[in-house]
Design a protein around this motif. Structure first.
Motif, PDB file in Angstrom:
ATOM      1  N   PHE A  61       4.292   4.180  -7.642  1.00  0.00           N
ATOM      2  CA  PHE A  61       4.467   3.542  -8.811  1.00  0.00           C
ATOM      3  C   PHE A  61       3.650   4.146 -10.158  1.00  0.00           C
ATOM      4  O   PHE A  61       3.890   4.195 -11.040  1.00  0.00           O
ATOM      5  CB  PHE A  61       4.174   2.057  -8.895  1.00  0.00           C
ATOM      6  CG  PHE A  61       5.146   1.214  -7.931  1.00  0.00           C
ATOM      7  CD1 PHE A  61       6.252   1.563  -7.586  1.00  0.00           C
ATOM      8  CD2 PHE A  61       4.572  -0.019  -7.550  1.00  0.00           C
ATOM      9  CE1 PHE A  61       6.944   0.905  -6.948  1.00  0.00           C
ATOM     10  CE2 PHE A  61       5.505  -0.806  -6.666  1.00  0.00           C
ATOM     11  CZ  PHE A  61       6.736  -0.418  -6.209  1.00  0.00           C
ATOM     12  N   ARG A  62       2.396   4.462  -9.436  1.00  0.00           N
ATOM     13  CA  ARG A  62       1.426   5.009 -10.471  1.00  0.00           C
ATOM     14  C   ARG A  62       1.809   6.440 -10.936  1.00  0.00           C
ATOM     15  O   ARG A  62       1.498   6.948 -11.916  1.00  0.00           O
ATOM     16  CB  ARG A  62      -0.040   5.206  -9.754  1.00  0.00           C
ATOM     17  CG  ARG A  62      -0.532   3.784  -9.738  1.00  0.00           C
ATOM     18  CD  ARG A  62      -2.124   3.493  -9.113  1.00  0.00           C
ATOM     19  NE  ARG A  62      -2.518   2.264  -9.038  1.00  0.00           N
ATOM     20  CZ  ARG A  62      -3.285   1.890  -8.121  1.00  0.00           C
ATOM     21  NH1 ARG A  62      -3.746   2.624  -7.303  1.00  0.00           N
ATOM     22  NH2 ARG A  62      -3.481   0.549  -8.324  1.00  0.00           N
ATOM     23  N   LEU A  63       2.228   7.301  -9.751  1.00  0.00           N
ATOM     24  CA  LEU A  63       2.702   8.733 -10.019  1.00  0.00           C
ATOM     25  C   LEU A  63       3.842   8.521 -10.995  1.00  0.00           C
ATOM     26  O   LEU A  63       4.136   9.682 -11.938  1.00  0.00           O
ATOM     27  CB  LEU A  63       3.382   9.575  -8.799  1.00  0.00           C
ATOM     28  CG  LEU A  63       2.226   9.906  -7.936  1.00  0.00           C
ATOM     29  CD1 LEU A  63       2.839  10.298  -6.479  1.00  0.00           C
ATOM     30  CD2 LEU A  63       1.428  10.904  -8.551  1.00  0.00           C
ATOM     31  N   GLY A  64       4.798   7.725 -10.996  1.00  0.00           N
ATOM     32  CA  GLY A  64       5.843   7.581 -11.820  1.00  0.00           C
ATOM     33  C   GLY A  64       5.726   6.604 -13.226  1.00  0.00           C
ATOM     34  O   GLY A  64       6.523   6.254 -13.765  1.00  0.00           O
ATOM     35  N   ALA A  65       4.579   6.265 -13.432  1.00  0.00           N
ATOM     36  CA  ALA A  65       4.095   5.292 -14.664  1.00  0.00           C
ATOM     37  C   ALA A  65       5.007   5.465 -15.777  1.00  0.00           C
ATOM     38  O   ALA A  65       5.200   4.571 -16.392  1.00  0.00           O
ATOM     39  CB  ALA A  65       2.647   5.457 -14.690  1.00  0.00           C
TER      40      ALA A  65
ATOM     41  N   GLN B  24       0.864  -1.168   0.058  1.00  0.00           N
ATOM     42  CA  GLN B  24       0.036   0.079   0.132  1.00  0.00           C
ATOM     43  C   GLN B  24       0.858   1.322   0.059  1.00  0.00           C
ATOM     44  O   GLN B  24       0.480   2.306  -0.172  1.00  0.00           O
ATOM     45  CB  GLN B  24      -1.040   0.115   1.240  1.00  0.00           C
ATOM     46  CG  GLN B  24      -0.487  -0.043   2.656  1.00  0.00           C
ATOM     47  CD  GLN B  24       0.132  -1.345   3.245  1.00  0.00           C
ATOM     48  OE1 GLN B  24       0.261  -2.305   2.311  1.00  0.00           O
ATOM     49  NE2 GLN B  24       0.386  -1.286   4.282  1.00  0.00           N
ATOM     50  N   PHE B  25       1.930   1.190   0.347  1.00  0.00           N
ATOM     51  CA  PHE B  25       3.132   2.161   0.400  1.00  0.00           C
ATOM     52  C   PHE B  25       3.556   2.580  -1.272  1.00  0.00           C
ATOM     53  O   PHE B  25       3.606   3.638  -1.149  1.00  0.00           O
ATOM     54  CB  PHE B  25       4.217   2.034   1.298  1.00  0.00           C
ATOM     55  CG  PHE B  25       3.869   1.708   2.784  1.00  0.00           C
ATOM     56  CD1 PHE B  25       3.280   2.596   3.600  1.00  0.00           C
ATOM     57  CD2 PHE B  25       4.115   0.453   3.183  1.00  0.00           C
ATOM     58  CE1 PHE B  25       2.822   2.152   4.897  1.00  0.00           C
ATOM     59  CE2 PHE B  25       3.879   0.214   4.391  1.00  0.00           C
ATOM     60  CZ  PHE B  25       3.269   1.046   5.424  1.00  0.00           C
TER      61      PHE B  25
ATOM     62  N   TYR C  73       0.208   1.273 -13.743  1.00  0.00           N
ATOM     63  CA  TYR C  73       1.728   1.627 -13.901  1.00  0.00           C
ATOM     64  C   TYR C  73       2.059   0.106 -14.567  1.00  0.00           C
ATOM     65  O   TYR C  73       1.521  -0.755 -14.797  1.00  0.00           O
ATOM     66  CB  TYR C  73       2.407   1.426 -12.527  1.00  0.00           C
ATOM     67  CG  TYR C  73       2.270   0.476 -11.760  1.00  0.00           C
ATOM     68  CD1 TYR C  73       3.119  -0.578 -11.462  1.00  0.00           C
ATOM     69  CD2 TYR C  73       1.088   0.551 -10.809  1.00  0.00           C
ATOM     70  CE1 TYR C  73       3.034  -1.623 -10.672  1.00  0.00           C
ATOM     71  CE2 TYR C  73       0.923  -0.741  -9.981  1.00  0.00           C
ATOM     72  CZ  TYR C  73       1.783  -1.834  -9.855  1.00  0.00           C
ATOM     73  OH  TYR C  73       1.768  -2.811  -8.834  1.00  0.00           O
ATOM     74  N   LYS C  74       3.533   0.139 -15.162  1.00  0.00           N
ATOM     75  CA  LYS C  74       4.280  -0.755 -15.935  1.00  0.00           C
ATOM     76  C   LYS C  74       4.627  -1.823 -14.853  1.00  0.00           C
ATOM     77  O   LYS C  74       5.627  -1.421 -13.964  1.00  0.00           O
ATOM     78  CB  LYS C  74       5.033  -0.128 -16.685  1.00  0.00           C
ATOM     79  CG  LYS C  74       5.741  -1.355 -17.841  1.00  0.00           C
ATOM     80  CD  LYS C  74       6.798  -0.885 -18.719  1.00  0.00           C
ATOM     81  CE  LYS C  74       7.277  -1.838 -19.457  1.00  0.00           C
ATOM     82  NZ  LYS C  74       8.460  -1.196 -20.386  1.00  0.00           N
ATOM     83  N   TYR C  75       4.442  -3.204 -15.020  1.00  0.00           N
ATOM     84  CA  TYR C  75       4.880  -4.091 -14.111  1.00  0.00           C
ATOM     85  C   TYR C  75       5.398  -5.518 -14.941  1.00  0.00           C
ATOM     86  O   TYR C  75       4.603  -5.676 -15.777  1.00  0.00           O
ATOM     87  CB  TYR C  75       4.366  -4.300 -12.794  1.00  0.00           C
ATOM     88  CG  TYR C  75       3.158  -5.134 -13.221  1.00  0.00           C
ATOM     89  CD1 TYR C  75       3.198  -6.453 -12.864  1.00  0.00           C
ATOM     90  CD2 TYR C  75       1.824  -4.442 -13.312  1.00  0.00           C
ATOM     91  CE1 TYR C  75       1.971  -7.377 -13.073  1.00  0.00           C
ATOM     92  CE2 TYR C  75       0.730  -5.221 -13.577  1.00  0.00           C
ATOM     93  CZ  TYR C  75       0.871  -6.634 -13.605  1.00  0.00           C
ATOM     94  OH  TYR C  75      -0.433  -7.320 -13.657  1.00  0.00           O
TER      95      TYR C  75
ATOM     96  N   VAL D 276       7.989  -1.738 -12.613  1.00  0.00           N
ATOM     97  CA  VAL D 276       8.204  -2.542 -11.277  1.00  0.00           C
ATOM     98  C   VAL D 276       8.442  -4.051 -11.893  1.00  0.00           C
ATOM     99  O   VAL D 276       7.760  -4.500 -12.711  1.00  0.00           O
ATOM    100  CB  VAL D 276       7.068  -2.266 -10.608  1.00  0.00           C
ATOM    101  CG1 VAL D 276       7.116  -3.078  -9.295  1.00  0.00           C
ATOM    102  CG2 VAL D 276       6.515  -0.924 -10.157  1.00  0.00           C
ATOM    103  N   VAL D 277       9.393  -4.656 -10.973  1.00  0.00           N
ATOM    104  CA  VAL D 277       9.811  -6.075 -11.362  1.00  0.00           C
ATOM    105  C   VAL D 277       9.416  -6.774  -9.977  1.00  0.00           C
ATOM    106  O   VAL D 277      10.166  -6.325  -9.057  1.00  0.00           O
ATOM    107  CB  VAL D 277      11.184  -6.248 -11.681  1.00  0.00           C
ATOM    108  CG1 VAL D 277      11.362  -7.693 -12.017  1.00  0.00           C
ATOM    109  CG2 VAL D 277      11.596  -5.425 -13.121  1.00  0.00           C
TER     110      VAL D 277
END
Length: 191
Positions: free
Chosen positions: A18-22, A12-13, A57-59, A27-28
């Motif tokens: 991740f979304r702000l820096g999408a 949750q942190f 976001y990209k993961y 993210v791996v």
């Protein structure tokens, strides 16, 4: 700029970051059991990560089969300007640190470790040796608190290469008084 962040699972942190820096973050996830219920020791209960945790976001999730080779090759071919690895105690994180040193422009670790009072002299000595070795692979350290920064400086890490990595928290979610309340809040927010 292309930033890779190696973590075991969504929290949750992290998800808001991740979304702000999408546009710049990939993210791996090293834990390939993300679609299974797992026990979270910090929450003290089983958790099934919501599909909402993977939106916006990209993961990618490292596959179970040949996961170490997959992770190494992924980092090798990703051309990260910065790789942030969330710690150093799992095999996937060690591989991330080694591959990041070799193939990312800058290599870093995020830590939330703090010094405990009753740590033996032997353990402190071993940690100093570990950080001496680790420091040869790391350009920068991200910490979540001043206690984490103090932990690193105690083990010989220069303050000049330590920065704070802020968490974004949902205050309503963390003001719960019982597990029942947290369950209500989670279901309210469709987490």
């Amino acid at each position: 700029m292309k930033i890779g962040i190696l973590v075991s699972h969504p929290t949750q942190f992290d998800i808001p970051v991740f979304r702000l820096g999408a546009n710049t973050i990939e993210v791996v996830y090293s834990n390939n059991a993300l679609t299974e219920t797992i026990f979270d020791p910090e929450l003290g209960r089983n958790v099934l990560w919501s599909k909402n945790n993977f939106k916006g976001y990209k993961y990618l999730v490292v596959p179970k089969k040949r996961s170490i080779f997959y992770l190494y090759n992924h980092i090798k071919n990703s051309n990260y300007d910065l790789l942030i690895t969330n710690g150093y105690f799992t095999l996937h994180y060690i591989v991330g640190i080694i591959a990041g040193r070799r193939y990312a422009n800058k290599n870093s670790i995020r830590l939330d470790s703090v010094m405990f009072r009753n740590v033996s002299a032997l353990k402190k000595t071993l940690k100093k040796i570990l950080f001496g070795i680790l420091n040869k692979f790391i350009d920068h350290y991200f910490v979540v608190s001043s206690l984490s920064r103090d932990y690193l400086t105690y083990f010989g890490i220069d303050k000049a290469i330590i920065s704070f990595y802020g968490y974004i928290t949902d205050e309503k979610l963390f003001k719960f008084k019982t597990i029942k309340n947290i369950d209500n809040i989670i279901s309210e927010r469709k987490m």
